[in-house]
Design an enzyme around this catalytic site. Sequence first.
Site, PDB file in Angstrom:
ATOM      1  CG  ASN A  74      -0.383  -0.189   2.527  1.00 44.10           C
ATOM      2  OD1 ASN A  74       0.573  -0.935   2.685  1.00 44.10           O
ATOM      3  ND2 ASN A  74      -0.923   0.476   3.523  1.00 44.10           N
ATOM      4  CB  ILE A  75       1.777   3.604  -2.443  1.00 49.99           C
ATOM      5  CG1 ILE A  75       2.567   2.351  -2.880  1.00 49.99           C
ATOM      6  CG2 ILE A  75       2.626   4.867  -2.564  1.00 49.99           C
ATOM      7  CD1 ILE A  75       3.821   2.056  -2.075  1.00 49.99           C
ATOM      8  CD  GLU A  76      -1.277   4.975   4.398  1.00 51.22           C
ATOM      9  OE1 GLU A  76      -0.775   5.852   5.133  1.00 51.22           O
ATOM     10  OE2 GLU A  76      -2.000   4.057   4.832  1.00 51.22           O
TER      11      GLU A  76
ATOM     12  CB  CYS B 180      -5.286  -1.156  -1.668  1.00 48.31           C
ATOM     13  SG  CYS B 180      -6.487  -0.190  -0.754  1.00 48.31           S
TER      14      CYS B 180
ATOM     15  CD  GLU C 248      -5.957  -5.215  -1.586  1.00 47.51           C
ATOM     16  OE1 GLU C 248      -4.930  -4.651  -1.162  1.00 47.51           O
ATOM     17  OE2 GLU C 248      -6.942  -5.455  -0.869  1.00 47.51           O
TER      18      GLU C 248
ATOM     19  CB  CYS D 262     -11.075  -1.368   0.498  1.00 45.13           C
ATOM     20  SG  CYS D 262     -10.390  -0.740  -1.054  1.00 45.13           S
TER      21      CYS D 262
ATOM     22  CB  CYS E 283      -9.282  -3.589  -3.670  1.00 45.92           C
ATOM     23  SG  CYS E 283      -7.909  -2.469  -3.375  1.00 45.92           S
TER      24      CYS E 283
HETATM   25  N1  THU Z   1      -5.207  -1.339   2.602  1.00 40.06           N
HETATM   26  C1  THU Z   1      -4.692  -2.153   1.643  1.00 40.06           C
HETATM   27  O1  THU Z   1      -3.612  -1.892   1.092  1.00 40.06           O
HETATM   28  N2  THU Z   1      -5.400  -3.248   1.295  1.00 40.06           N
HETATM   29  C2  THU Z   1      -6.548  -3.655   1.890  1.00 40.06           C
HETATM   30  O2  THU Z   1      -7.111  -4.680   1.508  1.00 40.06           O
HETATM   31  C3  THU Z   1      -7.117  -2.869   2.993  1.00 40.06           C
HETATM   32  C4  THU Z   1      -6.494  -1.548   3.229  1.00 40.06           C
HETATM   33  C5  THU Z   1      -4.422  -0.179   3.023  1.00 40.06           C
HETATM   34  C6  THU Z   1      -4.928   1.161   2.608  1.00 40.06           C
HETATM   35  C7  THU Z   1      -4.323   2.075   3.654  1.00 40.06           C
HETATM   36  O3  THU Z   1      -3.009   2.420   3.239  1.00 40.06           O
HETATM   37  C8  THU Z   1      -4.208   1.208   4.882  1.00 40.06           C
HETATM   38  O4  THU Z   1      -4.361  -0.131   4.441  1.00 40.06           O
HETATM   39  C9  THU Z   1      -5.227   1.523   5.962  1.00 40.06           C
HETATM   40  O5  THU Z   1      -6.502   1.563   5.404  1.00 40.06           O
END
Ligand code: THU
Length: 132
Positions: free
Chosen positions: A43-45, A54, A56, A89, A92
């Site tokens: 995950n890259i915010e 996310c 995936e 989520c 995704c």
């Molecule tokens: N996140 C994912 O990368 N994949 C998921 O299936 C659920 C949520 C990440 C998004 C965000 O960076 C962090 O988790 C918290 O929501």
Amino acid sequence: MEKYKDILDKAYEAMDNAYAPYSNFHVGACVKTKNGKYFIGANIENASYGLTNCAERNAIFQTYSQGYRQDDIEALAIVGQGNTLITPCGACRQVLVELLKRDTPIVLGTGEKVLVTNIEELMPMAFTNEAL
Ligand code: THU
């Protein structure tokens, strides 16, 4: 689960690459193709939170970017920290329903827990290109 040890291990390695300074919640993912290639994602915010990508989605986009398509994909693993299994989520799920076959194994892992599901189970009655 021994059968999925390879993609789970790689998904856990990918988790280390997460850029998650806002949530501090690291997620890793790995797609395995039928010809034995692995594509990882983390995950890259972003400071503009909604632009976060996310793990995936990053893994499946990597896979497609290298020219692979749904028929070429064997399985997808998604792993997270803590004790609760990570389930994709809503955004995704919408991406995965288009880019994965309905019955392609999606392997969820956290700590000792492993659950194998698929996008049909995760997103029944999805809106897809079949309706267009
Ligand atoms: N996140 C994912 O990368 N994949 C998921 O299936 C659920 C949520 C990440 C998004 C965000 O960076 C962090 O988790 C918290 O929501």
